[in-house]
Design a protein around this motif. Structure first.
Motif, PDB file in Angstrom:
ATOM      1  N   THR A  51       0.836  -1.201   0.000  1.00 10.11           N
ATOM      2  CA  THR A  51       0.000   0.000   0.000  1.00 10.11           C
ATOM      3  C   THR A  51       0.870   1.250   0.000  1.00 10.11           C
ATOM      4  OG1 THR A  51      -1.740  -1.165   1.193  1.00 10.11           O
ATOM      5  CG2 THR A  51      -1.817   1.236   1.241  1.00 10.11           C
ATOM      6  N   PHE A  52       1.908   1.263   0.830  1.00 13.95           N
ATOM      7  CA  PHE A  52       2.824   2.410   0.881  1.00 13.95           C
ATOM      8  C   PHE A  52       3.459   2.630  -0.487  1.00 13.95           C
ATOM      9  CE2 PHE A  52       6.666   4.760   1.694  1.00 13.95           C
ATOM     10  CZ  PHE A  52       6.346   5.613   2.747  1.00 13.95           C
ATOM     11  N   TYR A  53       3.889   1.543  -1.138  1.00 19.57           N
ATOM     12  CA  TYR A  53       4.507   1.640  -2.465  1.00 19.57           C
ATOM     13  C   TYR A  53       3.508   2.160  -3.496  1.00 19.57           C
ATOM     14  CZ  TYR A  53       7.169   0.468  -6.627  1.00 19.57           C
ATOM     15  OH  TYR A  53       7.844   0.541  -7.822  1.00 19.57           O
ATOM     16  N   ALA A  54       2.270   1.680  -3.428  1.00 21.05           N
ATOM     17  CA  ALA A  54       1.256   2.116  -4.390  1.00 21.05           C
ATOM     18  C   ALA A  54       0.952   3.606  -4.242  1.00 21.05           C
ATOM     19  CB  ALA A  54      -0.022   1.304  -4.208  1.00 21.05           C
ATOM     20  N   ASN A  56       3.043   6.008  -2.662  1.00 20.65           N
ATOM     21  CA  ASN A  56       4.218   6.878  -2.728  1.00 20.65           C
ATOM     22  C   ASN A  56       5.164   6.577  -3.891  1.00 20.65           C
ATOM     23  OD1 ASN A  56       3.639   8.369  -0.273  1.00 20.65           O
ATOM     24  ND2 ASN A  56       4.039   6.446   0.769  1.00 20.65           N
ATOM     25  N   GLY A  57       5.012   5.440  -4.544  1.00 22.48           N
ATOM     26  CA  GLY A  57       5.898   5.091  -5.656  1.00 22.48           C
ATOM     27  C   GLY A  57       7.261   4.602  -5.224  1.00 22.48           C
ATOM     28  N   ALA A  58       7.459   4.404  -3.936  1.00 25.27           N
ATOM     29  CA  ALA A  58       8.722   3.893  -3.400  1.00 25.27           C
ATOM     30  C   ALA A  58       8.429   3.205  -2.076  1.00 25.27           C
ATOM     31  CB  ALA A  58       9.710   5.027  -3.186  1.00 25.27           C
ATOM     32  N   TYR A  59       9.334   2.334  -1.683  1.00 28.50           N
ATOM     33  CA  TYR A  59       9.173   1.673  -0.393  1.00 28.50           C
ATOM     34  C   TYR A  59       9.650   2.602   0.714  1.00 28.50           C
ATOM     35  CZ  TYR A  59       8.079  -2.669  -2.742  1.00 28.50           C
ATOM     36  OH  TYR A  59       7.470  -3.629  -3.496  1.00 28.50           O
ATOM     37  N   PRO A  60       9.151   2.414   1.944  1.00 25.01           N
ATOM     38  CA  PRO A  60       9.569   3.284   3.051  1.00 25.01           C
ATOM     39  C   PRO A  60      11.052   3.123   3.365  1.00 25.01           C
ATOM     40  CG  PRO A  60       8.172   1.503   3.844  1.00 25.01           C
ATOM     41  CD  PRO A  60       8.184   1.419   2.359  1.00 25.01           C
ATOM     42  N   THR A  61      11.629   4.167   3.938  1.00 26.02           N
ATOM     43  CA  THR A  61      13.059   4.139   4.266  1.00 26.02           C
ATOM     44  C   THR A  61      13.341   3.517   5.627  1.00 26.02           C
ATOM     45  OG1 THR A  61      12.899   6.363   5.177  1.00 26.02           O
ATOM     46  CG2 THR A  61      13.536   6.169   2.856  1.00 26.02           C
ATOM     47  N   ALA A  62      12.338   3.450   6.497  1.00 27.48           N
ATOM     48  CA  ALA A  62      12.571   2.904   7.840  1.00 27.48           C
ATOM     49  C   ALA A  62      11.256   2.488   8.479  1.00 27.48           C
ATOM     50  CB  ALA A  62      13.258   3.941   8.722  1.00 27.48           C
ATOM     51  N   ASN A  63      11.373   1.671   9.512  1.00 29.26           N
ATOM     52  CA  ASN A  63      10.240   1.281  10.346  1.00 29.26           C
ATOM     53  C   ASN A  63      10.335   2.116  11.619  1.00 29.26           C
ATOM     54  OD1 ASN A  63       8.038  -0.089  11.393  1.00 29.26           O
ATOM     55  ND2 ASN A  63       9.289  -1.725  12.234  1.00 29.26           N
ATOM     56  N   ASN A  64       9.569   3.199  11.681  1.00 28.12           N
ATOM     57  CA  ASN A  64       9.675   4.142  12.787  1.00 28.12           C
ATOM     58  C   ASN A  64       8.340   4.215  13.519  1.00 28.12           C
ATOM     59  OD1 ASN A  64      10.467   6.134  14.526  1.00 28.12           O
ATOM     60  ND2 ASN A  64      10.390   7.771  13.017  1.00 28.12           N
TER      61      ASN A  64
END
Length: 88
Positions: A51-54, A56-64
């Motif tokens: 869902t984040f990729y769809a 934002n077009g990129a994967y998240p940089t961290a698990n915060n």
């Protein structure tokens, strides 16, 4: 009500067998529950990442957690499960 040694031994053996069956069953059920919990956490994390990729077009940089930034995500495991590391 006098019991012979043989009768008492039979009762003790039967109790021992029932206890062994109960312990084995509990261990199996507990193991399957842990496996199901981990599988559910991984499925949930996969859905969140997709869902984040769809969006934002990129994967998240961290698990915060608990306050992810614009390029971060918060993947929370259930129960005593642990997410050790997430890198993009």
């Amino acid at each position: 009500m006098d019991f012979t040694i043989v009768e008492l031994l039979v009762v003790i053996v039967v109790i021992g067998i029932l206890a062994a069956i109960t312990i084995v069953s509990y261990t199996g059920i507990s193991s399957r529950a842990i496996t199901a919990s981990v599988q559910a956490d991984l499925s949930n994390a996969s859905t969140q990442l997709k869902t984040f990729y769809a969006i934002n077009g990129a994967y998240p940089t961290a698990n915060n957690c608990p306050t992810p930034g614009a390029t971060e995500i918060c993947l929370k495991p259930s129960g005593s499960n642990t997410l050790y590391l997430y890198t993009s």
